[in-house]
Design a protein around this motif. Sequence first.
Motif, PDB file in Angstrom:
ATOM      1  N   ILE A 120    -110.850 -19.840 -89.363  1.00  0.00           N
ATOM      2  CA  ILE A 120    -112.031 -20.634 -89.035  1.00  0.00           C
ATOM      3  C   ILE A 120    -112.733 -20.005 -87.839  1.00  0.00           C
ATOM      4  O   ILE A 120    -112.098 -19.669 -86.843  1.00  0.00           O
ATOM      5  CB  ILE A 120    -111.649 -22.092 -88.731  1.00  0.00           C
ATOM      6  CG1 ILE A 120    -111.043 -22.727 -89.980  1.00  0.00           C
ATOM      7  CG2 ILE A 120    -112.864 -22.877 -88.240  1.00  0.00           C
ATOM      8  CD1 ILE A 120    -110.522 -24.112 -89.778  1.00  0.00           C
ATOM      9  N   LEU A 121    -114.032 -19.844 -87.966  1.00  0.00           N
ATOM     10  CA  LEU A 121    -114.859 -19.328 -86.880  1.00  0.00           C
ATOM     11  C   LEU A 121    -115.439 -20.508 -86.118  1.00  0.00           C
ATOM     12  O   LEU A 121    -116.093 -21.372 -86.709  1.00  0.00           O
ATOM     13  CB  LEU A 121    -115.980 -18.451 -87.445  1.00  0.00           C
ATOM     14  CG  LEU A 121    -117.092 -18.033 -86.492  1.00  0.00           C
ATOM     15  CD1 LEU A 121    -116.550 -17.262 -85.299  1.00  0.00           C
ATOM     16  CD2 LEU A 121    -118.144 -17.228 -87.246  1.00  0.00           C
ATOM     17  N   VAL A 122    -115.189 -20.551 -84.811  1.00  0.00           N
ATOM     18  CA  VAL A 122    -115.764 -21.570 -83.935  1.00  0.00           C
ATOM     19  C   VAL A 122    -116.865 -20.896 -83.132  1.00  0.00           C
ATOM     20  O   VAL A 122    -116.596 -19.997 -82.333  1.00  0.00           O
ATOM     21  CB  VAL A 122    -114.694 -22.178 -82.990  1.00  0.00           C
ATOM     22  CG1 VAL A 122    -115.343 -23.134 -82.004  1.00  0.00           C
ATOM     23  CG2 VAL A 122    -113.612 -22.879 -83.793  1.00  0.00           C
ATOM     24  N   ALA A 123    -118.105 -21.314 -83.359  1.00  0.00           N
ATOM     25  CA  ALA A 123    -119.263 -20.729 -82.687  1.00  0.00           C
ATOM     26  C   ALA A 123    -119.891 -21.776 -81.774  1.00  0.00           C
ATOM     27  O   ALA A 123    -120.524 -22.720 -82.242  1.00  0.00           O
ATOM     28  CB  ALA A 123    -120.273 -20.236 -83.715  1.00  0.00           C
ATOM     29  N   ASP A 124    -119.678 -21.592 -80.473  1.00  0.00           N
ATOM     30  CA  ASP A 124    -120.203 -22.524 -79.479  1.00  0.00           C
ATOM     31  C   ASP A 124    -120.344 -21.781 -78.163  1.00  0.00           C
ATOM     32  O   ASP A 124    -119.463 -20.993 -77.810  1.00  0.00           O
ATOM     33  CB  ASP A 124    -119.274 -23.724 -79.322  1.00  0.00           C
ATOM     34  CG  ASP A 124    -119.939 -24.905 -78.659  1.00  0.00           C
ATOM     35  OD1 ASP A 124    -120.400 -24.763 -77.493  1.00  0.00           O
ATOM     36  OD2 ASP A 124    -120.008 -25.973 -79.279  1.00  0.00           O
TER      37      ASP A 124
END
Length: 170
Positions: free
Chosen positions: A2-6
């Motif tokens: 899972i890519l978490v983009a923040d």
Amino acid sequence: MILVADDDAAIRASLRLLLRQRGYAVVEAANPDEALANAANPEVELVLQDMNFSRSTGGEEGLELLRRLRASRPDLPVVLLTAWGSIPLAVAGMRAGAADFLTKPWENELLATTVATALGLARARQEVARDANGRREALAARGDLAAILGEDPRVVGLRELGARVGPLDD
């Protein structure tokens, strides 16, 4: 994975901890360019994406990133996250192809369920597509399918009538 983009390191750390506790591998991105680069990895199965990467709170950055992700990986599910949620923004995100839309602060169980559901639906779509392609290939391998095609006698009769009358001129 899972890519978490923040852009917020604390948010990325919280999501990383939550997702790893549930058995997911996690990769992170602090800005849209990193997100696009990381999303190119075929092991990334889902993106949890913030809607704002600067002081702006309108969600335009997130919608643009979503469009770019959908263009590069149309089947990659993207779940949008924002502290500045609104119904119009959620609608815009869903219309642009988001799998779901959650607000911050999130409820851990809801977020985990949303991730599991989005992954399950994406995997089911991939399986259906694979099965459909396999069935088409199996049918084609069996031979010529022309023998199962027929003609409606009414259509044949109209074709013969047209040949006798000739082309219609204006």
